[in-house]
Design a protein around this motif. Structure first.
Motif, mmCIF file in Angstrom:
data_model
loop_
_atom_site.group_PDB
_atom_site.id
_atom_site.type_symbol
_atom_site.label_atom_id
_atom_site.label_comp_id
_atom_site.label_asym_id
_atom_site.label_seq_id
_atom_site.Cartn_x
_atom_site.Cartn_y
_atom_site.Cartn_z
ATOM 1 N N ASP A 93 10.921 1.198 -8.723
ATOM 2 C CA ASP A 93 11.641 2.072 -7.797
ATOM 3 C C ASP A 93 10.903 2.162 -6.468
ATOM 4 O OD1 ASP A 93 13.582 2.636 -9.634
ATOM 5 O OD2 ASP A 93 12.743 4.552 -10.254
ATOM 6 N N ALA A 94 9.566 2.301 -6.528
ATOM 7 C CA ALA A 94 8.787 2.465 -5.307
ATOM 8 C C ALA A 94 8.879 1.213 -4.436
ATOM 9 C CB ALA A 94 7.330 2.764 -5.646
ATOM 10 N N VAL A 95 8.813 0.018 -5.077
ATOM 11 C CA VAL A 95 8.910 -1.231 -4.302
ATOM 12 C C VAL A 95 10.295 -1.349 -3.672
ATOM 13 C CG1 VAL A 95 8.932 -3.746 -4.495
ATOM 14 C CG2 VAL A 95 7.142 -2.431 -5.608
ATOM 15 N N TRP A 96 11.325 -1.035 -4.449
ATOM 16 C CA TRP A 96 12.702 -1.062 -3.938
ATOM 17 C C TRP A 96 12.854 -0.084 -2.783
ATOM 18 C CZ3 TRP A 96 17.009 -3.313 -3.107
ATOM 19 C CH2 TRP A 96 18.225 -2.623 -2.984
ATOM 20 N N TRP A 97 12.241 1.101 -2.898
ATOM 21 C CA TRP A 97 12.301 2.098 -1.834
ATOM 22 C C TRP A 97 11.624 1.562 -0.572
ATOM 23 C CZ3 TRP A 97 7.989 4.485 0.350
ATOM 24 C CH2 TRP A 97 8.278 5.444 1.305
ATOM 25 N N VAL A 98 10.479 0.885 -0.731
ATOM 26 C CA VAL A 98 9.793 0.332 0.438
ATOM 27 C C VAL A 98 10.671 -0.715 1.127
ATOM 28 C CG1 VAL A 98 7.905 -1.194 1.109
ATOM 29 C CG2 VAL A 98 7.430 0.848 -0.203
ATOM 30 N N CYS A 99 11.331 -1.582 0.330
ATOM 31 C CA CYS A 99 12.205 -2.608 0.921
ATOM 32 C C CYS A 99 13.293 -1.961 1.763
ATOM 33 C CB CYS A 99 12.851 -3.457 -0.170
ATOM 34 S SG CYS A 99 11.730 -4.616 -0.937
ATOM 35 N N GLU A 100 13.989 -0.971 1.214
ATOM 36 C CA GLU A 100 15.096 -0.388 1.965
ATOM 37 C C GLU A 100 14.610 0.497 3.117
ATOM 38 O OE1 GLU A 100 16.964 3.371 -0.038
ATOM 39 O OE2 GLU A 100 16.986 1.795 -1.532
ATOM 40 N N THR A 101 13.338 0.938 3.052
ATOM 41 C CA THR A 101 12.808 1.741 4.159
ATOM 42 C C THR A 101 12.364 0.856 5.316
ATOM 43 O OG1 THR A 101 12.101 3.471 2.652
ATOM 44 C CG2 THR A 101 11.038 3.408 4.801
ATOM 45 N N LEU A 102 11.588 -0.204 5.002
ATOM 46 C CA LEU A 102 11.063 -1.060 6.076
ATOM 47 C C LEU A 102 12.193 -1.754 6.830
ATOM 48 C CD1 LEU A 102 7.841 -2.714 4.676
ATOM 49 C CD2 LEU A 102 8.073 -0.829 6.257
ATOM 50 N N ILE A 128 11.861 8.550 -7.491
ATOM 51 C CA ILE A 128 10.978 7.385 -7.588
ATOM 52 C C ILE A 128 10.116 7.581 -8.825
ATOM 53 C CG2 ILE A 128 9.143 6.077 -6.454
ATOM 54 C CD1 ILE A 128 10.217 7.051 -3.795
ATOM 55 N N ARG A 129 10.547 6.998 -9.962
ATOM 56 C CA ARG A 129 9.855 7.271 -11.217
ATOM 57 C C ARG A 129 9.097 6.074 -11.767
ATOM 58 N NH1 ARG A 129 14.806 10.631 -13.449
ATOM 59 N NH2 ARG A 129 15.692 8.998 -12.166
ATOM 60 N N THR A 130 9.508 4.847 -11.383
ATOM 61 C CA THR A 130 8.750 3.665 -11.806
ATOM 62 C C THR A 130 8.212 2.973 -10.557
ATOM 63 O OG1 THR A 130 10.602 2.141 -11.671
ATOM 64 C CG2 THR A 130 10.366 3.377 -13.719
ATOM 65 N N PHE A 131 7.238 2.054 -10.751
ATOM 66 C CA PHE A 131 6.705 1.341 -9.601
ATOM 67 C C PHE A 131 7.773 0.415 -9.015
ATOM 68 C CE2 PHE A 131 4.038 -2.040 -7.647
ATOM 69 C CZ PHE A 131 3.520 -1.242 -6.645
ATOM 70 N N ALA A 186 0.829 -1.205 0.000
ATOM 71 C CA ALA A 186 0.000 0.000 0.000
ATOM 72 C C ALA A 186 0.866 1.258 0.000
ATOM 73 C CB ALA A 186 -0.932 -0.012 1.211
ATOM 74 N N GLY A 187 1.954 1.231 0.789
ATOM 75 C CA GLY A 187 2.851 2.387 0.855
ATOM 76 C C GLY A 187 3.537 2.643 -0.472
ATOM 77 N N ALA A 188 3.972 1.557 -1.139
ATOM 78 C CA ALA A 188 4.625 1.711 -2.439
ATOM 79 C C ALA A 188 3.661 2.356 -3.434
ATOM 80 C CB ALA A 188 5.111 0.356 -2.953
ATOM 81 N N LEU A 189 2.395 1.909 -3.421
ATOM 82 C CA LEU A 189 1.399 2.494 -4.325
ATOM 83 C C LEU A 189 1.189 3.971 -4.028
ATOM 84 C CD1 LEU A 189 -1.246 -0.359 -4.375
ATOM 85 C CD2 LEU A 189 0.078 0.445 -6.331
ATOM 86 N N ALA A 190 0.993 4.298 -2.736
ATOM 87 C CA ALA A 190 0.692 5.676 -2.358
ATOM 88 C C ALA A 190 1.857 6.600 -2.702
ATOM 89 C CB ALA A 190 0.377 5.750 -0.860
ATOM 90 N N VAL A 191 3.084 6.164 -2.405
ATOM 91 C CA VAL A 191 4.236 7.015 -2.690
ATOM 92 C C VAL A 191 4.435 7.156 -4.195
ATOM 93 C CG1 VAL A 191 6.758 7.064 -2.567
ATOM 94 C CG2 VAL A 191 5.421 6.760 -0.507
ATOM 95 N N TYR A 192 4.287 6.049 -4.927
ATOM 96 C CA TYR A 192 4.436 6.119 -6.388
ATOM 97 C C TYR A 192 3.418 7.083 -6.976
ATOM 98 C CZ TYR A 192 4.234 4.577 -11.240
ATOM 99 O OH TYR A 192 4.221 4.536 -12.600
ATOM 100 N N HIS A 193 2.187 7.032 -6.446
ATOM 101 C CA HIS A 193 1.108 7.916 -6.900
ATOM 102 C C HIS A 193 1.489 9.391 -6.696
ATOM 103 C CE1 HIS A 193 -2.896 8.737 -8.113
ATOM 104 N NE2 HIS A 193 -3.266 9.256 -6.974
ATOM 105 N N GLN A 194 2.102 9.703 -5.569
ATOM 106 C CA GLN A 194 2.492 11.074 -5.261
ATOM 107 C C GLN A 194 3.705 11.537 -6.055
ATOM 108 O OE1 GLN A 194 0.981 13.297 -3.453
ATOM 109 N NE2 GLN A 194 -0.623 11.845 -2.878
ATOM 110 N N GLU A 195 4.711 10.632 -6.152
ATOM 111 C CA GLU A 195 6.020 11.060 -6.620
ATOM 112 C C GLU A 195 6.181 11.019 -8.140
ATOM 113 O OE1 GLU A 195 8.942 11.858 -4.735
ATOM 114 O OE2 GLU A 195 7.495 12.204 -3.141
ATOM 115 N N ARG A 196 5.400 10.136 -8.797
ATOM 116 C CA ARG A 196 5.599 9.822 -10.199
ATOM 117 C C ARG A 196 5.861 11.039 -11.081
ATOM 118 N NH1 ARG A 196 1.843 9.050 -14.077
ATOM 119 N NH2 ARG A 196 0.188 9.448 -12.596
#
Lengths: 228, 228, 228, 228
Positions: C157-166, C152-155, C135-145
């Motif tokens: 990227d967003a999933v990778w960002w969530v992995c390194e954040t969590l 964070i330009r592709t989804f 859900a976080g990856a979707l929400a951030v991708y929606h905002q940042e795209r």
């Protein structure tokens, strides 16, 4: 851990030498600090620091030999039982890790009340982390200072880098770039992670203990009996 | 920790002043917020904020003196027993760390049921982390705002930096670059690490407790007796 | 936590609706996924997804109202006892946090043996973290795209960002730059830190348990009685 | 976990094959190391390494089939009870995770005194983390080496990246950029986080245990009875 007879010669040796050896390791650290930070100063200072480090190391080696002798164990078995002492002999900057014995020795001598268990673990692990961090900052600064493309260029940078590394924050604004700098960094990460994990875990347990104790204390005007 | 007699004058003083002092520390924090964030506003506002901060600090100093007097201890011994109070006097932004006493005082006064142990630790450590983080964001923003080469340029940046620092994520997109900013940051890292470690640890324990309790509750249609 | 009478109408309602509501929240998450990822697709798809989300949200609101009614409590008290339900109503993406009830409901229905305590905590917290992360990856991708200067330009990227954040690694190669993206990120950090801390802590406890159990099992040819 | 009868054929098979299979997995890891690092060497070496890997994998598959046969269980049930074995068959680089059985097998055979519980968990989790880290460094280096815009360009970079990832420091000076590299990285983060969390947690427990034991030991000249 080997529990020796309380009155063995090795035991008495260790109790008598613990405090002098700790001072020796502080002198060693101070001499290393001078040697690394005085790179622009007169060469005499650096030579004095180097000589002091050698002298202290000979003291450590002598103590190791004396303990090997007194233990009446053969070398491989002695090494197996006291591998931390051997590591500490090779890398005197890790000596702070032996602080735990010193602390209890000191407390007994002064006959002071000992702090609560968690507070002692916090103090011990925190102090070890600070000394290790200081030694790590010096070692990394020594390696990186003149490397091409280095981001750790002042000792302040090195201290800041140690802070963000030990707490695992890791911004990455300053990072080691040389192979030796990274090796020191990897060692620092692992040791620091374990030590600060112990600090964090003990703080958490201590806080829970404090709150649990508050439950037991009744408010002053409370007439209810404790078992109600 | 010194456990005082429940009816000593010091105890009564502390119970009566706890809540006013907490409000005073909130006022202090609010005044500091105004002073830092109103850098573009009229100078009058900043002077009012500065005066409020001074006033509150005098209140804290007065309370410290009163407690020293009431404890009938000599200064060094008082300092040893209550070093956190002394630190908090010098750095009033750390005052949130004294929240723990306030909470139990409040609960007793209102005669409310106290939350479960782990939840209370989570609430206390979480709230302390939020207040410390707010104070840290203000202090770092104050230092970094005008520094050359700074990446923390708006207060939003500072808040975002505090979030990634306290959770030890540490992206490094915004980092302090001044010596004072880094000093504040190092303090924030250590305090925040311990506080958030307590939150995480207590949450973990609480979750295990919840699951363990679920085991004990029998499903509605289950005819087996609880002891079977 | 309020322990209701096992046979109250509220209890029966909750047991019957738990599974349908979980499916509804999965449908909600799927519709949100379609809406965010199908930004280049036909507008019809996005409208269908939006309508599905609204419908599911009405189901959630209806369930909340039904439970408020059945509890026969007044609104403020109901809110206090079930604040997580209210939060989950406002932010349906957080619904995975209610998984814990679902799991025990399911296990009872199927009459399966329940997993060991630590393994269940790991599974629950891990699953919650995965759903929250999605859900976080979707929400951030929606905002940042489409934000200027976004990393964070592709989804992906967003999933990778969530992995390194969590996992609190936080390389910082991709980071949110918009105010809303950072707000979502801060929420994700705090929730994820607590959930993954629970995973790590339970794994640690489980490993210690496994090793402790190994001690009790005797080797096959061992003739010593268990109590020797 | 299924506790088999101590003398079942499956049990005897597992005890006899544990050590050979561990050596086979070390050979597999060594062959993979050669294949990845020898990218500039003669093609013959890489082909030998590839053949060795295939051979070892056939050994693993044979062992899996033998155990399935000996367990006299049907495939789905066997898979459910031993899912870790199946995962390890598909991804032989994860084999180190089975070390725990090997260790106890070895200790029993040599009839050596087993280390204390926490130390064993530290050794097991630490060793697993090292082997997993090595495999992860190889896999990421293999993926990233020739990618455009890669920051992991030498095997030294990959090892350094593994160190900062497993300890969750995450400077971000070197990060994977390819989709496969990031997938491996995400798996490494989760496994490594759990394993190093176990190391940290056990170290913390061990340290508290050591300090608690120190309390019980009386100083040599202390005449007070233990119960005083």
């Amino acid at each position: 851990m080997d529990v020796d007879e309380p009155d063995s010669p090795l035991d008495r040796w260790e109790q008598r030498t613990e405090l002098p050896l700790f001072y020796a390791s502080l002198v060693f650290l101070a001499a290393y600090t001078v040697r690394v930070l005085a790179h622009d100063a007169d060469v005499v200072w650096r030579e004095i620091a180097r000589a002091t480090m050698l002298l202290m190391w000979l003291v450590f080696a002598g103590d190791f030999a004396a303990r090997l002798r007194l233990s009446r164990q053969r070398f491989p078995r002695f090494l197996q039982a006291r591998w931390l002492d051997a590591v500490v002999l090779l890398l005197p900057l890790l000596r702070p890790l032996r602080l735990v014995k010193l602390y209890t020795t000191l407390q007994r001598r002064r006959d002071q009340p000992v702090l609560s268990l968690y507070v002692r673990v916090i103090v011990y692990a925190g102090l070890s982390a600070v000394l290790l961090g200081w030694a790590g900052a010096l070692a990394v600064y020594h390696q990186e200072r003149t490397a091409p493309g280095a981001t750790i260029r002042t000792f302040g940078d090195a201290v800041w880098w140690v802070c963000e590394t030990l707490t695992t924050v890791g911004y990455g604004d300053v990072t080691p770039v040389t192979a030796w700098g990274r090796t020191v960094a990897a060692g620092l990460m692992v040791c620091g992670l374990a030590l600060l994990g112990a600090v964090t875990g003990s703080f958490s347990s201590w806080l829970i203990q404090v709150f649990a104790r508050e439950d037991e204390r009744r408010p002053p005007g409370d007439a209810r009996p404790p078992g109600a």
